[in-house]
Write a protein that holds these residues in place. Structure first.
Motif, mmCIF file in Angstrom:
data_model
loop_
_atom_site.group_PDB
_atom_site.id
_atom_site.type_symbol
_atom_site.label_atom_id
_atom_site.label_comp_id
_atom_site.label_asym_id
_atom_site.label_seq_id
_atom_site.Cartn_x
_atom_site.Cartn_y
_atom_site.Cartn_z
ATOM 1 N N GLU A 286 -1.217 8.877 5.674
ATOM 2 C CA GLU A 286 -1.761 8.721 4.259
ATOM 3 C C GLU A 286 -1.371 7.215 3.576
ATOM 4 O OE1 GLU A 286 -4.035 10.380 2.484
ATOM 5 O OE2 GLU A 286 -4.407 11.722 3.939
ATOM 6 N N ILE A 287 -0.048 7.027 3.916
ATOM 7 C CA ILE A 287 0.616 5.855 3.364
ATOM 8 C C ILE A 287 -0.225 4.655 3.879
ATOM 9 C CG2 ILE A 287 2.568 4.403 3.218
ATOM 10 C CD1 ILE A 287 4.273 7.282 3.092
ATOM 11 N N ASP A 288 -0.463 4.610 5.259
ATOM 12 C CA ASP A 288 -1.198 3.388 5.788
ATOM 13 C C ASP A 288 -2.530 3.275 5.360
ATOM 14 O OD1 ASP A 288 1.318 3.307 7.241
ATOM 15 O OD2 ASP A 288 0.456 3.575 9.132
ATOM 16 N N TRP A 289 -2.851 4.165 5.146
ATOM 17 C CA TRP A 289 -4.370 4.330 4.745
ATOM 18 C C TRP A 289 -4.394 3.831 3.334
ATOM 19 C CZ3 TRP A 289 -9.272 5.533 6.586
ATOM 20 C CH2 TRP A 289 -10.243 5.901 5.563
ATOM 21 N N ALA A 290 -3.558 4.140 2.407
ATOM 22 C CA ALA A 290 -3.598 3.762 0.990
ATOM 23 C C ALA A 290 -3.159 2.349 0.926
ATOM 24 C CB ALA A 290 -2.479 4.410 0.194
ATOM 25 N N ARG B 106 -8.006 -7.444 8.747
ATOM 26 C CA ARG B 106 -7.077 -6.443 9.031
ATOM 27 C C ARG B 106 -7.325 -5.135 8.616
ATOM 28 N NH1 ARG B 106 -3.997 -10.993 8.287
ATOM 29 N NH2 ARG B 106 -3.179 -10.116 6.246
ATOM 30 N N ALA B 107 -7.574 -5.237 7.323
ATOM 31 C CA ALA B 107 -7.712 -3.828 6.563
ATOM 32 C C ALA B 107 -8.928 -2.949 6.943
ATOM 33 C CB ALA B 107 -7.628 -4.202 4.946
ATOM 34 N N GLU B 108 -10.063 -3.556 7.305
ATOM 35 C CA GLU B 108 -11.130 -2.929 8.059
ATOM 36 C C GLU B 108 -10.600 -2.194 9.172
ATOM 37 O OE1 GLU B 108 -14.768 -5.033 5.817
ATOM 38 O OE2 GLU B 108 -14.136 -5.869 7.670
ATOM 39 N N LYS B 109 -10.009 -2.978 9.974
ATOM 40 C CA LYS B 109 -9.677 -2.466 11.450
ATOM 41 C C LYS B 109 -8.754 -1.377 11.171
ATOM 42 C CE LYS B 109 -9.813 -6.127 14.510
ATOM 43 N NZ LYS B 109 -9.195 -7.641 14.835
ATOM 44 N N ARG B 110 -7.544 -1.267 10.209
ATOM 45 C CA ARG B 110 -6.790 -0.180 10.034
ATOM 46 C C ARG B 110 -7.785 1.233 9.428
ATOM 47 N NH1 ARG B 110 -3.009 -3.691 7.830
ATOM 48 N NH2 ARG B 110 -1.787 -4.491 9.664
ATOM 49 N N LEU B 111 -8.528 0.594 8.558
ATOM 50 C CA LEU B 111 -9.305 1.807 7.908
ATOM 51 C C LEU B 111 -10.091 2.651 8.941
ATOM 52 C CD1 LEU B 111 -9.994 0.227 4.432
ATOM 53 C CD2 LEU B 111 -8.547 2.326 4.926
ATOM 54 N N ALA C 230 -3.712 0.220 3.433
ATOM 55 C CA ALA C 230 -4.775 -0.559 4.019
ATOM 56 C C ALA C 230 -6.082 -0.949 2.820
ATOM 57 C CB ALA C 230 -5.423 0.083 5.246
ATOM 58 N N GLU C 231 -6.196 0.442 2.095
ATOM 59 C CA GLU C 231 -7.283 0.370 1.107
ATOM 60 C C GLU C 231 -7.030 -0.728 -0.095
ATOM 61 O OE1 GLU C 231 -7.821 3.162 -1.569
ATOM 62 O OE2 GLU C 231 -9.627 2.286 -2.103
ATOM 63 N N ALA C 232 -5.796 -0.624 -0.371
ATOM 64 C CA ALA C 232 -5.216 -1.571 -1.300
ATOM 65 C C ALA C 232 -5.495 -3.033 -0.906
ATOM 66 C CB ALA C 232 -3.824 -1.326 -1.719
ATOM 67 N N ALA C 233 -5.198 -3.183 0.398
ATOM 68 C CA ALA C 233 -5.214 -4.510 0.887
ATOM 69 C C ALA C 233 -6.702 -5.160 1.122
ATOM 70 C CB ALA C 233 -4.637 -4.783 2.193
ATOM 71 N N LEU C 234 -7.716 -4.045 1.366
ATOM 72 C CA LEU C 234 -8.913 -4.366 1.416
ATOM 73 C C LEU C 234 -9.494 -4.736 -0.017
ATOM 74 C CD1 LEU C 234 -11.523 -4.388 2.944
ATOM 75 C CD2 LEU C 234 -11.866 -2.041 2.549
ATOM 76 N N ARG C 235 -9.047 -4.157 -1.035
ATOM 77 C CA ARG C 235 -9.639 -4.375 -2.228
ATOM 78 C C ARG C 235 -8.906 -5.658 -2.789
ATOM 79 N NH1 ARG C 235 -8.011 -0.583 -6.574
ATOM 80 N NH2 ARG C 235 -6.701 0.475 -5.142
ATOM 81 N N ARG C 236 -7.553 -5.768 -2.348
ATOM 82 C CA ARG C 236 -7.305 -7.362 -2.821
ATOM 83 C C ARG C 236 -8.164 -8.481 -2.322
ATOM 84 N NH1 ARG C 236 -2.231 -5.136 -2.142
ATOM 85 N NH2 ARG C 236 -1.987 -5.875 0.097
#
Ligand code: ATP
Length: 135
Positions: free
Chosen positions: A113-117, A101-106, A119-125
């Motif tokens: 910006e908020i969605d990006w941040a 999901r995070a990769e699709k958003r990115l 999604a990036e945090a979700a990817l790192r988790r």
């Protein structure tokens, strides 16, 4: 005062994940990974998304930390985590779905910006969870 043992407590808003005596704790501080032995000088640190571990005798246990804070005294390390799981508690399929999901958003690009941040945090988790689950 010279302390004889170091207690580690890892708690989240939902539950206590760990409460045990340890020889050493290593955690992902925002300014870099740090290690704590008994009688460490007191300090506070914010934590990154990542993995922490503790050693007790010959045993090492890894724990996923979704960011938070650490409070260190000579006798105790308290980790207040936004989320935390021991390796065996991690649902790898769920982490994979979160990563997809995070990769699709990115991949959609930096539209907000908020969605990006987020999604990036979700990817790192999700990546950290998969790493800890494989330990
Ligand atoms: P998801 O999108 O799958 O919910 P997330 O990274 O947004 O993942 P968090 O907000 O970090 O999830 O955590 C919410 C709750 O779900 C916490 O209690 C956390 O421990 C738990 N959790 C999240 N992902 C997993 C997983 N893969 N395995 C086990 N527990 C998980």
């Amino acid at each position: 005062m010279a302390e004889k043992s170091l207690l580690l407590e890892v708690v989240t808003p939902d539950r206590q994940v760990v409460s045990t005596e340890v020889d050493i704790v290593v955690a992902p501080g925002v300014e870099g990974q740090f290690g704590v032995l008994v009688n460490h000088i007191p300090f506070l640190s914010a934590l990154e998304i990542g993995e922490m571990y503790y050693r007790k005798g010959g045993q090492v246990e890894y724990i996923f930390i979704g960011g938070g804070f650490a409070e260190v005294t000579g006798a105790k390390v308290t980790i207040l985590a936004d989320s935390a799981e021991r390796g065996k508690e991690i649902d790898i399929e769920r982490a994979k779905r979160a990563r997809e999901r995070a990769e699709k958003r990115l991949a959609m690009g930096r539209t907000a910006e908020i969605d990006w941040a987020r999604a990036e945090a979700a990817l790192r988790r999700s990546i950290s969870r998969m790493k800890v689950a494989g330990r």
